[in-house]
Design a protein around this motif. Structure first.
Motif, mmCIF file in Angstrom:
data_model
loop_
_atom_site.group_PDB
_atom_site.id
_atom_site.type_symbol
_atom_site.label_atom_id
_atom_site.label_comp_id
_atom_site.label_asym_id
_atom_site.label_seq_id
_atom_site.Cartn_x
_atom_site.Cartn_y
_atom_site.Cartn_z
ATOM 1 N N LEU A 146 19.129 24.842 11.163
ATOM 2 C CA LEU A 146 19.946 25.455 12.212
ATOM 3 C C LEU A 146 19.187 25.568 13.531
ATOM 4 N N PHE A 147 17.877 25.790 13.416
ATOM 5 C CA PHE A 147 17.073 26.001 14.620
ATOM 6 C C PHE A 147 16.260 24.768 15.012
ATOM 7 N N ASP A 148 16.529 23.649 14.353
ATOM 8 C CA ASP A 148 15.772 22.432 14.642
ATOM 9 C C ASP A 148 15.799 22.067 16.121
ATOM 10 N N ARG A 149 16.972 22.088 16.721
ATOM 11 C CA ARG A 149 17.100 21.634 18.107
ATOM 12 C C ARG A 149 16.418 22.588 19.082
ATOM 13 N N GLN A 150 16.425 23.884 18.752
ATOM 14 C CA GLN A 150 15.824 24.857 19.671
ATOM 15 C C GLN A 150 14.321 25.039 19.440
ATOM 16 N N LEU A 151 13.897 25.048 18.152
ATOM 17 C CA LEU A 151 12.510 25.408 17.840
ATOM 18 C C LEU A 151 11.709 24.302 17.154
ATOM 19 N N ALA A 152 12.389 23.346 16.512
ATOM 20 C CA ALA A 152 11.719 22.267 15.757
ATOM 21 C C ALA A 152 10.591 22.824 14.890
ATOM 22 N N PRO A 153 10.903 23.723 13.919
ATOM 23 C CA PRO A 153 9.850 24.397 13.143
ATOM 24 C C PRO A 153 8.969 23.461 12.325
ATOM 25 N N ALA A 154 9.477 22.292 11.955
ATOM 26 C CA ALA A 154 8.676 21.365 11.144
ATOM 27 C C ALA A 154 7.857 20.394 11.990
ATOM 28 N N PHE A 155 8.035 20.448 13.307
ATOM 29 C CA PHE A 155 7.351 19.495 14.182
ATOM 30 C C PHE A 155 5.867 19.815 14.289
ATOM 31 N N ARG A 156 5.037 18.781 14.132
ATOM 32 C CA ARG A 156 3.595 18.908 14.312
ATOM 33 C C ARG A 156 3.149 17.785 15.244
ATOM 34 N N LEU A 157 2.699 18.152 16.429
ATOM 35 C CA LEU A 157 2.317 17.165 17.433
ATOM 36 C C LEU A 157 1.267 16.191 16.901
ATOM 37 N N LEU A 158 0.257 16.713 16.220
ATOM 38 C CA LEU A 158 -0.845 15.867 15.763
ATOM 39 C C LEU A 158 -0.418 14.888 14.674
ATOM 40 N N ASN A 159 0.687 15.185 13.985
ATOM 41 C CA ASN A 159 1.157 14.270 12.950
ATOM 42 C C ASN A 159 1.718 12.974 13.529
ATOM 43 N N LEU A 160 1.920 12.946 14.849
ATOM 44 C CA LEU A 160 2.393 11.720 15.494
ATOM 45 C C LEU A 160 1.278 10.692 15.624
ATOM 46 N N PHE A 161 0.043 11.153 15.457
ATOM 47 C CA PHE A 161 -1.110 10.280 15.660
ATOM 48 C C PHE A 161 -1.874 10.111 14.350
ATOM 49 N N CYS A 162 -2.713 9.098 14.317
ATOM 50 C CA CYS A 162 -3.553 8.861 13.135
ATOM 51 C C CYS A 162 -4.766 9.784 13.221
ATOM 52 N N ILE A 163 -4.667 10.941 12.593
ATOM 53 C CA ILE A 163 -5.753 11.912 12.652
ATOM 54 C C ILE A 163 -6.680 11.694 11.464
ATOM 55 N N LEU B 90 -10.534 14.149 14.480
ATOM 56 C CA LEU B 90 -10.725 15.595 14.386
ATOM 57 C C LEU B 90 -12.030 16.007 15.066
ATOM 58 N N SER B 91 -13.070 15.195 14.898
ATOM 59 C CA SER B 91 -14.345 15.462 15.580
ATOM 60 C C SER B 91 -14.164 15.427 17.094
ATOM 61 N N ASN B 92 -13.379 14.468 17.572
ATOM 62 C CA ASN B 92 -13.132 14.362 19.015
ATOM 63 C C ASN B 92 -12.413 15.599 19.551
ATOM 64 N N CYS B 93 -11.462 16.123 18.766
ATOM 65 C CA CYS B 93 -10.749 17.346 19.174
ATOM 66 C C CYS B 93 -11.715 18.520 19.288
ATOM 67 N N ASN C 142 -18.943 16.830 10.128
ATOM 68 C CA ASN C 142 -17.536 17.159 9.916
ATOM 69 C C ASN C 142 -17.026 16.469 8.655
ATOM 70 N N LYS C 143 -16.695 17.247 7.622
ATOM 71 C CA LYS C 143 -16.257 16.680 6.349
ATOM 72 C C LYS C 143 -14.932 17.313 5.905
ATOM 73 N N PRO C 144 -13.816 16.964 6.572
ATOM 74 C CA PRO C 144 -12.534 17.532 6.148
ATOM 75 C C PRO C 144 -12.030 16.958 4.833
ATOM 76 N N TRP C 145 -12.309 15.668 4.580
ATOM 77 C CA TRP C 145 -11.795 15.010 3.375
ATOM 78 C C TRP C 145 -12.838 14.152 2.674
ATOM 79 N N ALA C 146 -13.616 13.400 3.431
ATOM 80 C CA ALA C 146 -14.473 12.367 2.841
ATOM 81 C C ALA C 146 -15.548 12.966 1.942
ATOM 82 N N CYS C 147 -15.996 12.163 0.983
ATOM 83 C CA CYS C 147 -17.036 12.634 0.066
ATOM 84 C C CYS C 147 -18.415 12.505 0.714
ATOM 85 N N ASN C 148 -19.384 13.217 0.145
ATOM 86 C CA ASN C 148 -20.740 13.211 0.678
ATOM 87 C C ASN C 148 -21.433 11.877 0.441
ATOM 88 N N GLN C 149 -22.379 11.570 1.322
ATOM 89 C CA GLN C 149 -23.240 10.413 1.137
ATOM 90 C C GLN C 149 -24.621 10.900 0.711
#
Length: 401
Positions: A23-40, A45-48, A114-121
């Motif tokens: 109901l509120f999609d057009r006004q608030l877009a609650p599921a919208f995530r700006l960063l999901n538009l890009f290959c993060i 993430l380090s650059n951010c 920065n290790k958000p996902w990758a495994c250790n070396q």
């Protein structure tokens, strides 16, 4: 039954929540995530983070972010940069390794791994710490921050590492980093920058920490605690959820076997681990009984989080072989998005942030296991199996040791 009533109530609440969002999609877009538009990925993430930590950057908030960042470790390590400092990403040290983020002035070094996902070396933190220690000598301060939700282990910082190095390595989690961003957001004055920070908070919560929407969580907790029947039912469901997941996982594995057989892939063996809730759990494909390497999907964290996939040695009896690992990695180019190598177990692997594979902790993945034939995850796994199956040069390498 009270359990069925709770399930019905939660289902109704979930559907109502989805309708309210619509109901509120057009006004608030609650599921919208700006960063999901890009290959993060890890580098993005380090650059951010580097952008925010540089007080001279275009965010215009001067030293807000860096001063708040010091508060994350001030009780353990007293180090602050001078007024003039540099922020560099992917800084290459003489060993060839690259430090994700390096902040320096003429007296101090602050390095961030920065290790958000990758495994250790292997020995990665030890190598970084050794280089920082040598660069700093006796007249400079240094700190190496391990930014990760997993603990520092001996594989990346061995026990024989000198105490003078170990004492300058600090573990900070993404939960702490999220709190840093939340604190900073309160004082950001520029609306555009505030939008970036808030979206970064949501991205870390959902894609790194695996946290659900806090409002949803509060409402669900309130529903469960509304009466003793709901609480008893919720506890009973929670105690059996791993059994449910195991059933779904077994169904997924059976479907993989059926689909590969229907596609004419003969002689391959697909196995799923029995204790899927443990770290390093997953599933694997052995293309020939004589193979020393398998195609494997594996969790690097607990609760089926942080999945990586690629070619891994079948067990500890297979000794690492750098030359062979290199040949396998070359053959996996084009199958993996960005093949990486782990000197110990994985000749070639990739991780979720690069290939958009869903993490097992996400609800959508478990739901997809309920209908595995229609699952995009299943389709992507089948496609990778097919590519390896048809690549005879790679198949031959899997038999070497």
């Amino acid at each position: 039954m009270s359990i069925q009533k709770l399930l019905d109530d939660v289902t109704l609440w979930r559907e109502s929540y989805k309708k309210a969002n619509a109901l509120f999609d057009r006004q608030l877009a609650p599921a919208f995530r700006l960063l999901n538009l890009f290959c993060i990925n890890e580098m993005a993430l380090s650059n951010c983070l580097a952008f925010l930590l540089d007080k001279n950057e275009t965010h215009g908030q001067q030293d807000l972010f860096i001063n708040k960042f010091y508060e994350l470790f001030s009780s353990q390590k007293n180090i602050q940069l001078e007024s003039k400092y540099q922020v560099v990403t992917e800084y290459k040290i003489p060993t060839g390794r690259r430090i994700d983020i390096l902040l320096t002035d003429h007296k101090n070094y602050i390095a961030i791994e920065n290790k958000p996902w990758a495994c250790n070396q292997k020995d990665q933190l030890k190598d970084y710490g050794t280089w920082l220690h040598e660069e700093a000598k006796n007249d400079k301060n240094w700190l190496l921050i391990y930014l990760c939700n997993r603990e520092i282990n001996e594989y990346t910082l061995s026990e024989d590492t000198d105490e003078s190095i170990r004492d300058n390595v600090l573990h900070i989690t993404f939960y702490e980093l999220r709190n840093w961003l939340i604190d900073c957001a309160l004082y950001v004055q520029a609306p555009k920058v505030k939008l970036l920070v808030e979206d970064l908070i949501q991205y870390i919560q959902e894609n790194v920490n695996g946290e659900i929407n806090m409002k949803q969580q509060d409402e669900l907790v309130k529903m469960i605690l509304s009466n003793s029947n709901n609480l008893n039912s919720a506890l009973l469901i929670a105690n059996n959820i791993e059994v449910v997941k195991k059933e779904l996982f077994d169904k997924f594995i059976k479907n993989l076997r059926d689909q590969t057989a229907n596609l004419g892939m003969v002689g391959i063996k697909i196995e799923g681990d029995t204790e899927i809730e443990k770290r390093y759990a997953g599933f694997q494909i052995k293309f020939d009984p004589n193979d020393y390497f398998v195609l494997r999907w594996e969790s690097q964290g607990t609760m089926q989080r942080d999945i990586i996939y690629g070619i891994r040695r079948k067990d500890a009896t297979v000794q690492p072989n750098k030359k062979l690992y290199k040949h396998i990695a070359e053959q996996m180019e084009g199958i993996l998005s960005s093949p990486q190598s782990n000197e110990l177990w994985w000749p070639a692997w990739d991780s979720p942030e690069k290939n958009a594979m869903p993490k097992f902790i996400e609800d959508e993945t478990w739901i997809s296991f309920f209908h595995p034939q229609e699952s995009t995850f299943t389709k992507s796994v089948i496609e990778i199996i097919r590519q390896v199956y048809e690549k005879q040069t790679l198949r031959a390498l899997l038999k070497e040791r």
